[in-house]
Design a protein around this motif. Structure first.
Motif, PDB file in Angstrom:
ATOM      1  N   GLU A  49       0.830  -1.209   0.000  1.00 18.82           N
ATOM      2  CA  GLU A  49       0.000   0.000   0.000  1.00 18.82           C
ATOM      3  C   GLU A  49       0.864   1.260   0.000  1.00 18.82           C
ATOM      4  O   GLU A  49       0.619   2.203  -0.765  1.00 18.82           O
ATOM      5  CB  GLU A  49      -0.935  -0.008   1.217  1.00 18.82           C
TER       6      GLU A  49
ATOM      7  N   LYS B 104     -11.005   2.207  -0.785  1.00 18.51           N
ATOM      8  CA  LYS B 104     -10.283   3.148  -1.652  1.00 18.51           C
ATOM      9  C   LYS B 104     -11.207   3.762  -2.695  1.00 18.51           C
ATOM     10  O   LYS B 104     -11.149   4.963  -2.958  1.00 18.51           O
ATOM     11  CB  LYS B 104      -9.127   2.419  -2.345  1.00 18.51           C
TER      12      LYS B 104
ATOM     13  N   ASP C 275     -13.396   6.178  -1.007  1.00 17.10           N
ATOM     14  CA  ASP C 275     -12.652   7.202  -0.275  1.00 17.10           C
ATOM     15  C   ASP C 275     -13.097   7.299   1.185  1.00 17.10           C
ATOM     16  O   ASP C 275     -13.317   8.375   1.730  1.00 17.10           O
ATOM     17  CB  ASP C 275     -12.791   8.566  -0.960  1.00 17.10           C
TER      18      ASP C 275
END
Length: 637
Positions: free
Chosen positions: A79, A470, A473
Motif C-alpha cells: 500500500e 479506496k 474514499d
C-alpha cells in the motif's frame, strides 16, 4: 560507473522516502545485491531493512520477488509503495486464482517492480510456471532465520525458496533477519545456496534501551507500578490468549487504559484494537507473541514480559519494539521462583511423546473421515475446540503435535487460515434501485460493489473491503460497519472474513505404524528448544553480567561493553569501593589457584576465604570474559 549507480540509489532514496542518505549498513547491502552477489544482512528491529531491497528493486530492471510470512506487513508495504507510485503487488493464500493469475501475468509482461509472495505460494505449479517467464532482478528473503533448522522460528514452507533458485539460478538472493546466532547465520547461507559467504552485520546494541529483570512474587502489582511510572505507549506480553484478556481487565480496573490482542480474535477486531493502540487511544496493548511483527510504532516507551518467552531470539525481537524513535525506553522481564519450572514444562508441551503425535495423526483422519491412501492435497477447516472435546486433547499439546506432523511432511497446518469476506444481495436489482431510505454514502457503497464485482444477486461473492474503501474514499473499518448495517436491514447477506485453522494433507494418509518422525524434526529440535529455554533462564537469573552484554554475546558479538543502565549495571554502581577491592582480590586468588594449569573442582574455589556468593559472582564474570573456563564444574585457565 559505480559512482553513477550509487548516486542513482541515493536519488531514489531521496525521491521516494525523503531521506538525504542511507544509515547503518543499508548502503553496503544495496551495493552488494546490485552487483549480483548473494547477500545476508543482519539488522536489528527498526534498522531499516525494507530500504535495502526496495531501493535496488526500483533501480534495477525486472521484478524483485520478496518472500515474507507476514501478510499484514506485506499488505502494508504494498500500500505504501503504490502510494509512492511504485508498481508493487502481493500474492498470498486467501486470494482468488483469477486475481493471482492477473498479477503473475502482469509480472511476466514487466508491469511489476516488487512482488511480495507468502512462502506457501512459492511451490505452487501456477507460480513456478509463470516464474520461468519473468525477468527477476533479485530475490529477497525476509525473516530469513525461518529457513534454518537452528533458527527459533523454523518454517518448512521456506525450504521451497530453493526451488525458485533452480528456476532462476542467475538471480542473486538478499536474505534479511533481525535475529540470528552464528550457527543460524551459517545455516541460512547454506540452505539458500549462497555461491559464497557474504554477511553484513549491524551491531544489535540498543543504546537507548534499558534491559531490566525484576524478581517479584506479585507480577500484576509490579506491572501496574511500572506502567504508572513510565509515560507513553506500552506493550505487555503474556504467554496465553486467555491471559491477554485477564491482564487487560486488571489494568483497566487499576485505571490504566488497555486492550488485548491474540491470533484467535476476528480479523476486524484485531485491526480495530491495533489502530486504537497505534493512535494512542489506549496506552497498553496486552498481547501474545502474535502481536508485533511488522508493527511500526516508534514511540513505545516500555515492553513488559509477564511471562518469559521460549528463546532469547524471541525476547530480543519483542523487547526491541520499545524505543525505535531513539529515545529512552525500557524492556522489563518480570521473573519469579515459579518461572524456571514453567519454562521446563514447556519442553514437554512443545515436544509431546511420539506415540501421542501418532495418535493425533490418526484422530485427525477419523475427524475428517479419511481412508488410508487418500487425502493428498485436500484442505479441511479444522475446528480445534470440537476436535479437543471429541478426542479429549489439550489445545497446547495438540498444536505442538500438529506442528511436528507439519515439519515431518504429512500435513500443512495454518492456525490463522483466513477466509475472505463474502456477500450477496438479498433484494433483486429493481428492488435495490427503488430503495429510498439509504443515504448518499450507502448508495455510493452499493454502486461501487456493483462496479467491482459481478454475480452479487445470484450467489455469495468474495470481496475486499480495502479495495471498496479506496474506491469510496472512506476508511476500511467504516466499510465493514456499513456492510453490517446493510446486513441488519436484510438488503445483503454479509459473512465477514475470519481466521479459521486449516489442515492440508501434503501426502496421502498413511497407516499409523508407517508414520515416521525424523530425528532432525524431533530429537534435534527438542535439544535446541531445551538449550534455548536454559539460555532464557540464565539471562533472567544472571545478576552479575550486564543485560545488554549477555544479549549481544548470545548473537555472537564479542566486543561489548557494559551499558550502564540495566538493573545489573545499576547495582554495580551502588557497590562500594571495598566491594570492588574484594572482587579484584577474589579474581587474583582464583588465577593464583589455577596457575598450575590443572583442572580444579569448583569446590576448591569455595575454600577461598570469601563469601561463596561473591566467589560465584566473580567466577561467572571471569568465565564470561573467557579468563577461565568452566567445563561441568572443572575450572581451568
Amino acid at each position: 560507473m559505480a559512482n553513477t549507480q550509487q548516486d542513482r540509489f541515493k536519488d531514489i532514496l531521496k525521491e521516494y522516502w525523503g531521506y538525504p542518505d542511507f544509515r547503518g549498513i543499508q548502503k553496503e547491502i544495496i551495493e552488494s545485491i546490485s552487483q549480483g552477489k548473494d547477500t545476508l544482512g543482519l539488522m536489528p528491529t527498526g534498522g531499516g531493512k525494507s530500504i535495502t531491497f526496495q531501493v535496488p528493486a526500483i533501480a534495477m530492471e525486472g521484478v524483485c520477488i520478496v518472500v515474507t510470512p507476514l501478510i499484514a506487513l506485506m499488505k502494508d508495504q504494498v500500500e505504501h509503495l503504490r502510494h509512492k507510485g511504485v508498481k508493487a503487488y502481493a500474492i498470498y493464500g486467501s486470494m482468488q486464482r483469477a486475481e493471482i493469475l492477473k498479477i503473475l501475468d502482469n509480472a511476466v509482461l514487466g508491469g511489476v517492480t516488487l512482488l511480495y509472495v507468502s512462502p506457501e505460494r512459492l511451490s505452487t505449479e501456477q507460480f513456478l510456471i509463470k516464474l520461468k517467464h519473468m525477468k527477476v532482478s533479485f530475490i529477497t528473503v525476509d525473516e530469513a532465520h525461518c529457513i534454518s533448522q537452528w533458527g527459533y522460528d523454523f518454517r518448512p514452507s521456506y525450504l521451497a525458496i530453493s526451488e525458485i533458485r533452480k528456476v532462476k539460478p542467475e538471480a542473486p538472493v538478499l536474505a534479511l533477519t533481525a535475529t540470528a546466532t552464528p550457527a543460524t547465520i551459517d545455516d541460512i547461507q547454506d540452505k539458500l545456496g549462497f555461491k559464497q559467504k557474504n554477511v553484513f552485520r549491524m551491531s544489535f546494541e540498543r543504546k537507548n534501551l534499558a534491559y531490566i529483570v525484576r524478581e517479584t512474587s506479585d507480577k500484576k502489582e509490579q506491572m501496574v507500578h511500572i506502567l504508572e511510572s513510565v509515560e507513553g505507549s506500552a506493550i505487555v506480553y503474556v504467554y496465553s490468549r486467555q491471559k491477554t484478556k485477564e491482564m487487560a481487565e486488571y489494568l483497566q480496573q487499576a485505571g490504566i487504559s488497555a486492550t488485548f490482542y491474540h491470533a484467535g480474535l476476528e480479523h476486524s477486531m484485531r485491526d480495530e484494537r491495533q489502530t486504537m493502540w497505534q493512535e494512542d487511544k489506549v496506552k497498553v496493548m496486552v498481547a501474545t507473541n502474535a502481536f508485533g511483527m511488522g508493527i511500526d510504532k516508534p514511540d513505545v516507551r516500555v515492553v513488559i514480559h509477564i511471562d518469559c518467552p521460549d528463546s532469547i531470539e524471541a525476547y530480543f525481537q519483542e523487547a526491541g519494539r520499545a524505543g525505535r524513535d531513539g529515545k529512552k525506553a525500557y524492556a522489563v522481564m518480570l521473573y519469579s521462583d515459579r518461572d524456571r519450572a514453567v519454562l521446563h514444562n514447556r519442553l514437554a508441551d512443545n515436544f509431546p511423546d511420539k506415540d501421542y503425535i501418532k495418535t493425533v495423526y490418526e484422530h485427525i483422519a477419523y475427524f475428517f473421515q479419511l481412508a488410508v491412501g487418500s487425502g493428498f492435497n485436500h484442505t479441511f477447516e479444522f475446528n480445534i475446540e470440537q476436535f479437543c472435546i471429541y478426542f479429549k486433547h489439550f489445545p497446547i499439546k495438540l498444536e505442538s503435535a500438529l506442528h511436528i506432523l507439519e515439519k515431518s511432511g504429512y500435513i500443512e497446518y495454518k492456525e490463522d487460515g483466513e477466509t475472505r469476506t463474502r456477500m450477496m444481495f438479498l433484494v433483486d436489482r429493481d428492488e435495490l434501485y427503488r430503495l429510498n431510505e439509504l443515504s448518499e454514502k450507502y448508495n455510493t457503497l452499493i454502486i461501487t460493489l456493483l462496479r467491482c464485482y459481478s454475480g452479487l444477486f445470484s450467489d455469495y461473492v468474495c470481496i475486499d473491503e480495502g479495495i471498496i474503501a479506496k474506491q469510496c474514499d472512506i476508511d476500511e473499518r467504516e466499510v465493514y460497519m456499513m456492510l453490517k448495517e446493510l446486513n441488519r436491514k436484510h438488503i445483503i447477506s454479509f459473512i465477514p472474513r475470519k481466521s479459521t485453522p486449516r489442515i492440508r494433507y501434503t501426502q496421502s494418509r498413511v497407516e499409523q505404524s508407517e508414520l515416521v518422525i525424523p530425528q532432525n524434526v524431533y530429537e534435534q529440535r527438542k535439544d535446541l528448544f531445551r538449550a534455548r529455554i536454559e539460555a532464557v533462564i540464565d539471562y533472567a537469573e544472571n545478576e552479575y553480567i550486564c543485560r545488554s552484554r549477555q544479549l549481544l554475546r548470545y548473537f555472537g558479538e564479542k566486543e561489548t561493553k557494559d551499558c550502564g543502565q540495566c538493573d545489573v549495571c545499576i547495582s554495580h554502581k551502588k557497590e562500594t569501593k571495598e566491594d570492588k577491592l574484594e572482587q579484584e582480590q577474589i579474581r587474583r586468588e582464583i588465577l593464583n589457584l589455577l596457575a598450575d594449569k590443572k583442572p580444579h573442582n569448583i569446590s576448591d574455589l569455595y575454600q577461598l576465604k570469601h563469601d561463596t556468593y561473591k566467589v560465584d559472582s566473580v567466577l561467572m564474570y571471569m568465565t564470561y570474559e573467557e579468563e577461565v573456563f568452566n567445563d561441568n564444574g572443572k575450572i581451568t585457565v
